[in-house]
Design an enzyme around this catalytic site. Sequence first.
Site, PDB file in Angstrom:
ATOM      1  N   CYS A  49     -17.734  -1.866   7.276  1.00 22.39           N
ATOM      2  CA  CYS A  49     -17.619  -3.254   6.830  1.00 22.39           C
ATOM      3  C   CYS A  49     -18.981  -3.930   6.719  1.00 22.39           C
ATOM      4  CB  CYS A  49     -16.722  -4.028   7.792  1.00 22.39           C
ATOM      5  SG  CYS A  49     -16.664  -5.771   7.413  1.00 22.39           S
ATOM      6  N   GLU A  69      -2.662 -27.408  -4.048  1.00 24.36           N
ATOM      7  CA  GLU A  69      -1.536 -28.346  -3.932  1.00 24.36           C
ATOM      8  C   GLU A  69      -0.272 -27.787  -4.585  1.00 24.36           C
ATOM      9  OE1 GLU A  69      -1.881 -32.141  -6.144  1.00 24.36           O
ATOM     10  OE2 GLU A  69      -3.654 -31.273  -7.069  1.00 24.36           O
ATOM     11  N   LYS A 104     -20.550  -5.986  -0.147  1.00 25.93           N
ATOM     12  CA  LYS A 104     -19.694  -6.146  -1.338  1.00 25.93           C
ATOM     13  C   LYS A 104     -19.541  -7.612  -1.704  1.00 25.93           C
ATOM     14  CE  LYS A 104     -15.801  -7.214  -0.857  1.00 25.93           C
ATOM     15  NZ  LYS A 104     -14.678  -6.428  -0.399  1.00 25.93           N
ATOM     16  N   HIS A 138      -5.080 -33.515  -3.215  1.00 25.97           N
ATOM     17  CA  HIS A 138      -5.279 -33.696  -4.644  1.00 25.97           C
ATOM     18  C   HIS A 138      -6.709 -34.096  -4.967  1.00 25.97           C
ATOM     19  CE1 HIS A 138      -3.931 -34.418  -8.711  1.00 25.97           C
ATOM     20  NE2 HIS A 138      -4.556 -35.578  -8.694  1.00 25.97           N
ATOM     21  N   ALA A 144      -7.307 -10.515   1.156  1.00 28.55           N
ATOM     22  CA  ALA A 144      -7.915 -10.993  -0.092  1.00 28.55           C
ATOM     23  C   ALA A 144      -8.500  -9.817  -0.836  1.00 28.55           C
ATOM     24  CB  ALA A 144      -9.015 -11.994   0.219  1.00 28.55           C
ATOM     25  N   TYR A 163      -8.286  -1.607  -4.170  1.00 30.89           N
ATOM     26  CA  TYR A 163      -9.217  -2.689  -3.828  1.00 30.89           C
ATOM     27  C   TYR A 163     -10.637  -2.426  -4.335  1.00 30.89           C
ATOM     28  CZ  TYR A 163      -6.440  -4.705   0.143  1.00 30.89           C
ATOM     29  OH  TYR A 163      -5.521  -5.325   0.943  1.00 30.89           O
ATOM     30  N   CYS A 195     -17.317  -4.522   3.261  1.00 26.75           N
ATOM     31  CA  CYS A 195     -16.982  -5.943   3.014  1.00 26.75           C
ATOM     32  C   CYS A 195     -18.182  -6.861   2.830  1.00 26.75           C
ATOM     33  CB  CYS A 195     -16.176  -6.504   4.185  1.00 26.75           C
ATOM     34  SG  CYS A 195     -15.132  -5.340   5.032  1.00 26.75           S
ATOM     35  N   GLU A 226     -12.719  -4.405  -7.342  1.00 20.56           N
ATOM     36  CA  GLU A 226     -13.827  -5.256  -6.888  1.00 20.56           C
ATOM     37  C   GLU A 226     -15.138  -4.824  -7.547  1.00 20.56           C
ATOM     38  OE1 GLU A 226     -12.100  -6.747  -2.558  1.00 20.56           O
ATOM     39  OE2 GLU A 226     -13.600  -5.175  -2.557  1.00 20.56           O
TER      40      GLU A 226
HETATM   41  P1  NDP Z   1      -6.925   2.493  -2.270  1.00 19.06           P
HETATM   42  O1  NDP Z   1      -6.121   3.429  -1.468  1.00 19.06           O
HETATM   43  O2  NDP Z   1      -6.674   1.033  -2.208  1.00 19.06           O
HETATM   44  O3  NDP Z   1      -6.822   2.923  -3.808  1.00 19.06           O
HETATM   45  C1  NDP Z   1      -7.093   4.213  -4.235  1.00 19.06           C
HETATM   46  C2  NDP Z   1      -6.904   4.265  -5.726  1.00 19.06           C
HETATM   47  O4  NDP Z   1      -7.354   5.520  -6.212  1.00 19.06           O
HETATM   48  C3  NDP Z   1      -5.452   4.128  -6.138  1.00 19.06           C
HETATM   49  O5  NDP Z   1      -5.399   3.378  -7.319  1.00 19.06           O
HETATM   50  C4  NDP Z   1      -5.023   5.572  -6.380  1.00 19.06           C
HETATM   51  O6  NDP Z   1      -4.027   5.700  -7.343  1.00 19.06           O
HETATM   52  C5  NDP Z   1      -6.299   6.168  -6.914  1.00 19.06           C
HETATM   53  N1  NDP Z   1      -6.401   7.612  -6.660  1.00 19.06           N
HETATM   54  C6  NDP Z   1      -6.170   8.263  -5.517  1.00 19.06           C
HETATM   55  N2  NDP Z   1      -6.378   9.587  -5.657  1.00 19.06           N
HETATM   56  C7  NDP Z   1      -6.754   9.766  -6.931  1.00 19.06           C
HETATM   57  C8  NDP Z   1      -7.104  10.918  -7.682  1.00 19.06           C
HETATM   58  N3  NDP Z   1      -7.102  12.135  -7.153  1.00 19.06           N
HETATM   59  N4  NDP Z   1      -7.438  10.743  -8.975  1.00 19.06           N
HETATM   60  C9  NDP Z   1      -7.425   9.508  -9.536  1.00 19.06           C
HETATM   61  N5  NDP Z   1      -7.106   8.401  -8.868  1.00 19.06           N
HETATM   62  C10 NDP Z   1      -6.768   8.519  -7.577  1.00 19.06           C
HETATM   63  O7  NDP Z   1      -8.418   2.854  -1.892  1.00 19.06           O
HETATM   64  P2  NDP Z   1      -9.798   2.152  -2.106  1.00 19.06           P
HETATM   65  O8  NDP Z   1     -10.737   3.290  -2.181  1.00 19.06           O
HETATM   66  O9  NDP Z   1      -9.783   1.177  -3.235  1.00 19.06           O
HETATM   67  O10 NDP Z   1      -9.965   1.320  -0.763  1.00 19.06           O
HETATM   68  C11 NDP Z   1      -9.850   1.962   0.504  1.00 19.06           C
HETATM   69  C12 NDP Z   1      -9.346   1.012   1.549  1.00 19.06           C
HETATM   70  O11 NDP Z   1     -10.345   0.071   1.864  1.00 19.06           O
HETATM   71  C13 NDP Z   1      -8.123   0.215   1.123  1.00 19.06           C
HETATM   72  O12 NDP Z   1      -6.969   0.786   1.669  1.00 19.06           O
HETATM   73  C14 NDP Z   1      -8.349  -1.158   1.643  1.00 19.06           C
HETATM   74  O13 NDP Z   1      -7.493  -1.372   2.732  1.00 19.06           O
HETATM   75  C15 NDP Z   1      -9.784  -1.181   2.119  1.00 19.06           C
HETATM   76  N6  NDP Z   1     -10.538  -2.223   1.404  1.00 19.06           N
HETATM   77  C16 NDP Z   1     -10.224  -3.528   1.578  1.00 19.06           C
HETATM   78  C17 NDP Z   1     -10.908  -4.504   0.894  1.00 19.06           C
HETATM   79  C18 NDP Z   1     -10.542  -5.936   1.074  1.00 19.06           C
HETATM   80  O14 NDP Z   1      -9.890  -6.264   2.049  1.00 19.06           O
HETATM   81  N7  NDP Z   1     -10.911  -6.813   0.145  1.00 19.06           N
HETATM   82  C19 NDP Z   1     -12.002  -4.183  -0.004  1.00 19.06           C
HETATM   83  C20 NDP Z   1     -12.232  -2.775  -0.137  1.00 19.06           C
HETATM   84  C21 NDP Z   1     -11.531  -1.855   0.557  1.00 19.06           C
HETATM   85  P3  NDP Z   1      -2.457   5.569  -7.018  1.00 19.06           P
HETATM   86  O15 NDP Z   1      -2.187   4.106  -6.875  1.00 19.06           O
HETATM   87  O16 NDP Z   1      -1.812   6.157  -8.224  1.00 19.06           O
HETATM   88  O17 NDP Z   1      -2.217   6.351  -5.789  1.00 19.06           O
END
Ligand code: NDP
Length: 460
Positions: free
Chosen positions: A43, A442, A51, A437, A342, A179, A48, A183
């Site tokens: 993080c 709101e 980012k 407001h 978020a 996410y 976080c 982002e």
């Molecule tokens: P996520 O698990 O959110 O998303 C992974 C994405 O990659 C999905 O769209 C998935 O598709 C796709 N994917 C997985 N495997 C493959 C593959 N082999 N080929 C192509 N696409 C694939 O992971 P992130 O890496 O985005 O984030 C990791 C974690 O970090 C999240 O779970 C989140 O909790 C945390 N995070 C939180 C943030 C915040 O609070 N703002 C910011 C950044 C990260 P499909 O949907 O089809 O499975």
Amino acid sequence: MAKYDYDLFVIGAGSGGVRAARIAATHGAKVAIAEEYRVGGTCVIRGCVPKKLFVYASHFSDEFEEAAGFGWTVEGARFDWKTLIANKDREIDRLNGIYIRNLEKAGVEIVNSRATVKDAHTVYLEAEKKDVTAERILIAVGATPFLPAIPGIEHAITSNEAFHLDELPRRIVVVGGGYIAVEFAGIFNGLGVETMQLYRGSLFMRGFDDDLRELLSEEMLKKGVDLRMNCDIVSIEKKDGELHLKLTDGDVICTDCVMYATGRAPNTKGLGLEEVGVKLGKGGEVIVNEYSQTAVPSIYAVGDVTDRANLTPVAIREGHAFADTVYGGRDVKVDHSIIPTAIFSQPEMGTVGLTEAQAREKHGDVDVYKTAFRALKNTLSGSQERTFMKLVVDAKTDKVLGVHLMGPASGEMIQAVGIAVTMGATKAQFDATIAVHPTAAEELVTLREKWQAPVVKAAD
Ligand code: NDP
């Protein structure tokens, strides 16, 4: 003589590990924490915090443009990637220092080494080539980016490297639909990089409310992200200083950088956990009970390594609950059922509770209230960006089951509205709250019309 070197040995100094170590030490435990990279974890060091700084940086392009409607002339605006990186690094160093000082102040011993588990009470420190013993061991090693094994994947970067690129690429392809992918697509696009985002399924942000998913994709397309669903990369080839990507739809595209954001895998490889009897799940995550205790009673785990809800505040809560329960004489369990979150996409999103689909499945009879509008600022800024708000309400009890927001400051709003949803507030209580407001928020307390699905007439 004490039976063990420490009461608690924590492996991993990220959000969850640091909190647990500090609180356990405050409760009087003798604590050490091992970290092989930098204190602060994903993080603070490469997640976080940097980012969000990048998100701020990338917003200025829109803001300079929108300033004109308010009478401002912004001349000669230029962006310098190296300045952003250097300033971001300085801030991360500062935070890293604060984390170290806070641990030291609490009396926690910091060990700069990779640590592995040797038995239920013994940890091996690789840098020091020695064993230490502890009554309890806490695994808080987080997760690491997962990349699929396609030809040429070695040319791809992940978010880890995105924070340290020497140059801002002219073109980038971001792969994934979670996410991190949305982002970073927003960040690069805002910084003027020609940005394409590929998602393998039919609509990205799986698991979020369908309205948010649809609207985010429309807004990102409007902002210039070349968003392609049902599309993935088959192979990557480096030729003449460019990357040639073969796509599943048969297209071949050229780019300067490919960033994978395809999920994260728990960092349990080579940690020695299974060998001592700790149970791991299919993805390598540590299986724990409601007290974050593993199958080996003296070994606990918190944060992303347990793959419960991979969010910093959740890891912190789990670490704190562990320390309070084990060393503070309080029985604390973490409630994972309602987690406000978020997404710093552009536009930003905030969400808490059940999606409409989940609510219908779980509660059957559900009322939906929603609104989409151009925010007041956009009447002069010229921006076409829409703000969206949705309340999902249990028709029987009037309880607000979910709130889903898209638009400026959604992250800030969802934190506050998350209190009401966590408390079990009803729609009537939302309505009884006096509006502030003029704000976008709101709308949350003035939505009166139930949303009706449009009637689809059969074709003649
Ligand atoms: P996520 O698990 O959110 O998303 C992974 C994405 O990659 C999905 O769209 C998935 O598709 C796709 N994917 C997985 N495997 C493959 C593959 N082999 N080929 C192509 N696409 C694939 O992971 P992130 O890496 O985005 O984030 C990791 C974690 O970090 C999240 O779970 C989140 O909790 C945390 N995070 C939180 C943030 C915040 O609070 N703002 C910011 C950044 C990260 P499909 O949907 O089809 O499975």
